[in-house]
Design a protein around this motif. Sequence first.
Motif, short mmCIF file in Angstrom:
data_model
loop_
_atom_site.label_atom_id
_atom_site.label_comp_id
_atom_site.label_asym_id
_atom_site.label_seq_id
_atom_site.Cartn_x
_atom_site.Cartn_y
_atom_site.Cartn_z
N VAL A 28 0.61 -1.40 0.05
CA VAL A 28 0.18 0.38 0.06
C VAL A 28 1.23 1.06 -0.04
CG1 VAL A 28 -1.57 1.54 1.18
CG2 VAL A 28 -1.51 -1.07 1.56
N GLY A 29 1.77 1.22 0.74
CA GLY A 29 3.36 2.49 0.54
C GLY A 29 3.43 2.49 0.16
N GLY A 30 3.35 1.38 -1.15
CA GLY A 30 4.50 1.69 -2.32
C GLY A 30 3.13 2.76 -3.74
N GLY A 31 2.76 2.84 -3.27
CA GLY A 31 1.99 3.11 -3.90
C GLY A 31 0.39 3.94 -3.32
N TRP A 32 0.83 4.67 -3.63
CA TRP A 32 -0.89 6.08 -2.48
C TRP A 32 -1.46 6.57 -3.59
CZ3 TRP A 32 -2.23 6.25 1.91
CH2 TRP A 32 -2.33 7.25 2.17
N PRO A 33 -2.50 5.29 -3.60
CA PRO A 33 -3.83 6.00 -4.63
C PRO A 33 -4.53 7.49 -3.82
CG PRO A 33 -4.27 3.91 -3.35
CD PRO A 33 -2.85 4.80 -3.25
N SER A 34 -4.63 8.91 -3.94
CA SER A 34 -6.13 9.27 -3.47
C SER A 34 -6.95 9.19 -2.97
CB SER A 34 -7.26 10.69 -4.47
OG SER A 34 -7.37 9.57 -5.51
N SER A 35 -7.86 7.45 -3.30
CA SER A 35 -8.62 6.61 -2.43
C SER A 35 -8.58 5.18 -2.36
CB SER A 35 -9.83 6.79 -4.21
OG SER A 35 -11.17 5.71 -3.96
N MET A 36 -8.64 5.30 -1.42
CA MET A 36 -8.39 3.17 -0.37
C MET A 36 -8.89 3.72 1.34
SD MET A 36 -4.50 4.00 0.86
CE MET A 36 -4.49 1.92 0.89
N ALA A 37 -9.02 1.93 1.07
CA ALA A 37 -9.56 1.97 2.30
C ALA A 37 -8.67 1.29 3.51
CB ALA A 37 -10.72 1.69 2.62
N VAL A 41 -7.48 -6.12 5.35
CA VAL A 41 -7.94 -5.92 4.09
C VAL A 41 -7.48 -4.41 3.21
CG1 VAL A 41 -9.68 -6.45 2.07
CG2 VAL A 41 -9.18 -8.47 4.57
N VAL A 42 -6.93 -4.08 1.90
CA VAL A 42 -6.67 -3.00 1.26
C VAL A 42 -7.98 -3.26 0.61
CG1 VAL A 42 -4.83 -1.74 0.32
CG2 VAL A 42 -4.10 -2.63 1.93
N VAL A 43 -8.57 -2.26 0.40
CA VAL A 43 -9.77 -1.93 0.02
C VAL A 43 -9.16 -0.45 -1.19
CG1 VAL A 43 -12.02 -0.35 -1.00
CG2 VAL A 43 -11.57 -2.62 0.74
N ARG A 44 -8.80 -0.88 -2.56
CA ARG A 44 -8.64 0.33 -3.40
C ARG A 44 -9.45 1.22 -4.04
NH1 ARG A 44 -2.83 0.52 -4.17
NH2 ARG A 44 -1.74 -1.31 -3.56
N ASP A 45 -10.75 0.92 -4.06
CA ASP A 45 -11.86 1.62 -4.49
C ASP A 45 -13.18 1.72 -3.64
OD1 ASP A 45 -13.48 3.44 -5.52
OD2 ASP A 45 -13.76 1.61 -7.97
N PRO A 46 -13.00 2.63 -2.52
CA PRO A 46 -14.34 2.38 -1.17
C PRO A 46 -15.24 3.23 -1.70
CG PRO A 46 -12.37 4.01 -1.28
CD PRO A 46 -11.38 3.58 -1.98
N ALA A 47 -15.33 3.14 -2.89
CA ALA A 47 -16.59 4.58 -2.99
C ALA A 47 -16.95 3.29 -3.46
CB ALA A 47 -16.36 5.88 -3.80
#
Length: 404
Positions: free
Chosen positions: A120-129, A141-147
Motif C-alpha cells: 500500500v505504501g509503495g503506491g499512494w492512491p487518492s482513494s483507498m481504505a 484487507v486493503v480496499v482500492r476503490d472504497p466508493a
Amino acid sequence: MLDLMPSLGTWRPAVSGERCAVATIVAAGGSVPRPLGTSMLVSEHGDVLGSLSGGCVEGAVVEAALEAMRDGGSRLESFGYSAEDAFAVGLTCGGELEVHIQPIQSTSAAGLDPALLNAVGGGWPSSMALIRRLDAAGGAVVVRDPARFSVADSKKLSALLGGDAGVIRAAAAQLEPLLHGGRTGLVRLAPAEGCGTVPDPKPITLLVESRLPAARMLIFGANDFGAALLPAGKLLGYEVTLCDARPAFSSQGRFLAADHLVTDWPHRYLAAEAAAGRIDSRTVVCVLTHDPKFDIPLLETALGLDLAYVGAMGSRRSHRQRIDGLLACGTSPEALERLHSPIGLDLGAVTPAEVAVSITAEILATRAPQAARGWVSLKDGTGPIHPSRPENRTPEQSKVTPWT
C-alpha cells in the motif's frame, strides 16, 4: 494508519525490516487532541512514527508497544485525566482515549503482514481504505476503490470475517456506509452462530479507515467574493472549481489558483458534471453570481442533486424573488428547505474575506450541526444582513457597498 503509509518507504525501521507495532486510537471521549483512527508506529528499538496526543501519553504507549512485540499479543490501553494523581499518565486536556496496540510481524497471527503495508505504501492512491481486524484473529484487507466497494463481492473480506454468511451481511450494513463516505469508524459484529459452543465468544471488531479524493467545492461567480472564497475552500481541503459564463471575468489572473477554471453557463456545467459522475453527496455549491438569469437555472439544477451544501448570495429581498422564481420553475418546497440563502452564518461579515469566513463556517456547521449550537444562519434570521451603524464598521468595511 493511512496517514502513516506514505512515510513507510523512508522510515528507517520499516526500510531495515525491524519489528514494529501500531498503536491506534479506537475510542475517544471529551476533549482529545486527535480523532478516532489516528495511529502511531513504534519500532522494536523504540523509534516512533506519528503521534497520538501531542505528547501526553506517547511514552506509556511506546512501553506498551514494546511489551506487545515481546509477547506477540495485541492489547487495549485506556488513558484519561486523574485529578487525584497529577503525575499519572493521562490527558491534561481532560479527555479519555482507548488505544489498541498490535504487533506488525508476519509470524504472528495477530499481526499485520508487513508486505501488505509495503504494497500500500509503495503506491499512494487518492482513494483507498484499510479494514483491520482488531480482535484476537487479526488481519487486514486493503480496499482500492472504497466508493464502489461491495462487501458481498470481496473474497478477502469474507476470509477476514471467517466466511459466515450472517456475519458478512451484518458487516455490509455497517462497513459500506463508512467506505462509501470516506469515513473512519469502529465496527463490532456478533460472532458466527456456529460459535455457540465457545464460552463467551468475543465480538468481531473492525477498524475501518476510508479515504476518497478531496470533496469538491463549486464556486459560481468570478467576482471579489469568489476570489476570497477560493483560497478558503482550498484551505479546508476541497478541490475548488470556479465557474462563470463571462470570459472577461473568469479569465482574470486572480482566479488562477482554482483547481479548475471554467467558462460556461453555470447550470449547464453543473448538469454536465453530475451526468459524468463527478458530483457526489460531499459536493458543496456556492452561488455568488447574484444574477437571476444565472441563479435560477443553476439553483434549480443544484437542488435536484444530492449535495452536501447549496448556498446562494443575496439580500433578503433577492432571496424572496429567488424563491418565487424557483417555485415557478417547479422546485418543491422540500427542496427549497435545503437552500442556504442568504448564504453564510450571521457573523456580521461585510468584506469579501469576512464573507468567505461566514460561508465556510456555515459549511462546517452543516457537517456537524451539534457542534454549531448557538450560531444562526443568515437564512434563519430577519432584517438586514450587514451591520448598518457606521461606528461599528472598520475602514475596510466602509469601502464596501452593503448588499442588503
